[in-house]
Design an enzyme around this catalytic site. Structure first.
Site, PDB file in Angstrom:
ATOM      1  N   ARG A 232       6.462 -27.080   1.817  1.00  0.00           N
ATOM      2  CA  ARG A 232       6.773 -26.799   3.224  1.00  0.00           C
ATOM      3  C   ARG A 232       5.456 -26.483   3.939  1.00  0.00           C
ATOM      4  O   ARG A 232       4.603 -25.768   3.392  1.00  0.00           O
ATOM      5  CB  ARG A 232       7.719 -25.601   3.370  1.00  0.00           C
ATOM      6  N   GLU A 261       5.645 -29.826  11.851  1.00  0.00           N
ATOM      7  CA  GLU A 261       6.088 -31.222  11.666  1.00  0.00           C
ATOM      8  C   GLU A 261       7.335 -31.585  12.452  1.00  0.00           C
ATOM      9  O   GLU A 261       7.557 -32.761  12.765  1.00  0.00           O
ATOM     10  CB  GLU A 261       6.326 -31.505  10.178  1.00  0.00           C
ATOM     11  N   HIS A 293       6.732 -36.415   5.253  1.00  0.00           N
ATOM     12  CA  HIS A 293       7.854 -35.774   4.540  1.00  0.00           C
ATOM     13  C   HIS A 293       8.739 -36.830   3.862  1.00  0.00           C
ATOM     14  O   HIS A 293       9.935 -36.921   4.122  1.00  0.00           O
ATOM     15  CB  HIS A 293       8.679 -34.915   5.518  1.00  0.00           C
TER      16      HIS A 293
END
Ligand code: NAI
Length: 330
Positions: A232, A261, A293
């Protein structure tokens, strides 16, 4: 159940339709936020992903519109106000471990690409440039790798590292007996970071791990080490890492996640200006590799996510045990 599915890409829709166990699905491309919550009116459940925001305000709105259940299409739940959902007695169900290998293999892909510079070689060769200048890497064999967090993904990553003949050091408040048997040496965060040529983060984001990599922990890092984050974005203080890249303290950085993000990842900005100075700066550095991601994005993982998600919904409908419920102390 009528389920509002937020943040959907085409692959979500395809796989969720294929494994649907008879529920009414309404797909929305937009992420869940205070503004978009209204779309779930009349739905008893919502199905959300990593960048959907399930804050107290959103939960309140959704409860008024009849929300009874939240199913996450992911393992992490740092984007959910779990305590408030518990107060409202709305269960939050997740997919705890759909394919740890998918993310672990992506972490290794970032290491191999950055280390052997295959992304640069690819572009050079396409332009007829066969020069090897500045493409030198190091062997992974017998190199020290620091693994921060040895849960499902960290353990899969350690097994991959073992195959490469790496020396594995790890930090985790709950060391794994199985990993210790594999030869993984556990220590404090400072000890684990020290001497490592590669560092890979695999712990969850929570109040204890926010900015785990910051100005002070960076002082323990071997100059020139490579840092990989597929976990993360909030685990890294981006300002501090940019300074460390500029000073050469960090040799290279591979990110599949980024602190801010949610505004950008999963969307096409190719014809737009990216108005995030830190992200633009990181993208411009020659020794930084960013993916949007995609660590989870394998056929096996998406299949498992779809199956477990409907298993979670069906268990709720049947009044069965909710084995994948996020607990306050998770
Ligand atoms: P897990 O819950 O199985 O393992 C997490 C491990 O981190 C546990 O062993 C825990 O004890 C450890 N940990 C907790 N606090 C720590 C600390 N302060 N320092 C070191 N270790 C600590 O979780 P799993 O499945 O391995 O996933 C890890 C993370 O990967 C998730 O929280 C999620 O954020 C991220 N993830 C990223 C994906 C991607 O597509 N890039 C996909 C799936 C997960």
């Amino acid at each position: 159940m009528k389920i509002a599915v937020f943040s959907t890409s085409q692959y979500d829709e395809d796989f969720l339709r294929e494994y649907n166990t008879g529920h009414q699905l309404v797909f929305f491309k937009v992420s869940l936020s205070e503004e978009s919550a209204v779309l779930a009116a009349g739905c008893e459940a919502i199905c959300i992903f990593v960048n959907d925001v399930l804050s107290q305000a959103v939960l309140e709105k959704l409860q008024q519109k009849g929300l009874k259940l939240v199913v996450l299409r992911c393992a992490g739940f740092n984007n959910v106000d779990v305590a408030y959902a518990a107060q409202l007695q709305i269960p939050i169900l997740r997919v705890p471990a759909y394919s740890p290998e998918a993310v672990a293999e992506h972490a290794m892909a970032l290491i191999l690409t950055l280390n052997r510079k295959t992304h640069k070689a690819y572009n050079r060769v396409r332009e007829g440039n066969f020069s090897l200048e500045k493409l030198m890497g190091i062997n992974l064999y017998q190199r020290k790798v620091a693994v921060i967090g040895t849960g499902h993904i960290g353990q899969a990553f350690c097994r991959i590292l073992k195959g490469f003949g790496c020396e594995i050091k790890a930090h985790d408040p709950f060391p794994s007996v199985e990993m210790a048997k594999l030869g993984v040496k556990y220590g404090s965060l400072a000890d684990t970071l020290k001497d490592a040529d590669f560092i890979s983060l695999h712990c969850p984001l929570n109040v204890d791990t926010q900015y785990l990599i910051n100005e002070s922990s960076l002082q323990h890092i071997k100059p020139g080490a490579m840092l990989i984050n597929t976990s993360r974005g909030g685990l890294i203080d981006t300002q501090a890492i940019i300074r460390a890249l500029k000073s050469g303290l960090i040799g290279s950085l591979g990110l599949d996640v980024y602190e801010q993000e949610s505004e950008f990842f999963f969307h096409d900005f190719s014809e737009l200006i990216i108005k995030d100075e830190q992200l633009s700066q990181l993208i411009s550095f020659p020794n930084v590799l960013i993916t949007g991601h995609q660590g989870f994005l394998t056929q096996e993982a998406i299949t498992e996510i779809a199956k477990v998600t409907f298993g979670n919904v069906d268990a709720f409908v049947a009044g069965a045990a909710l084995v994948n419920r996020v607990k306050l102390q998770n």
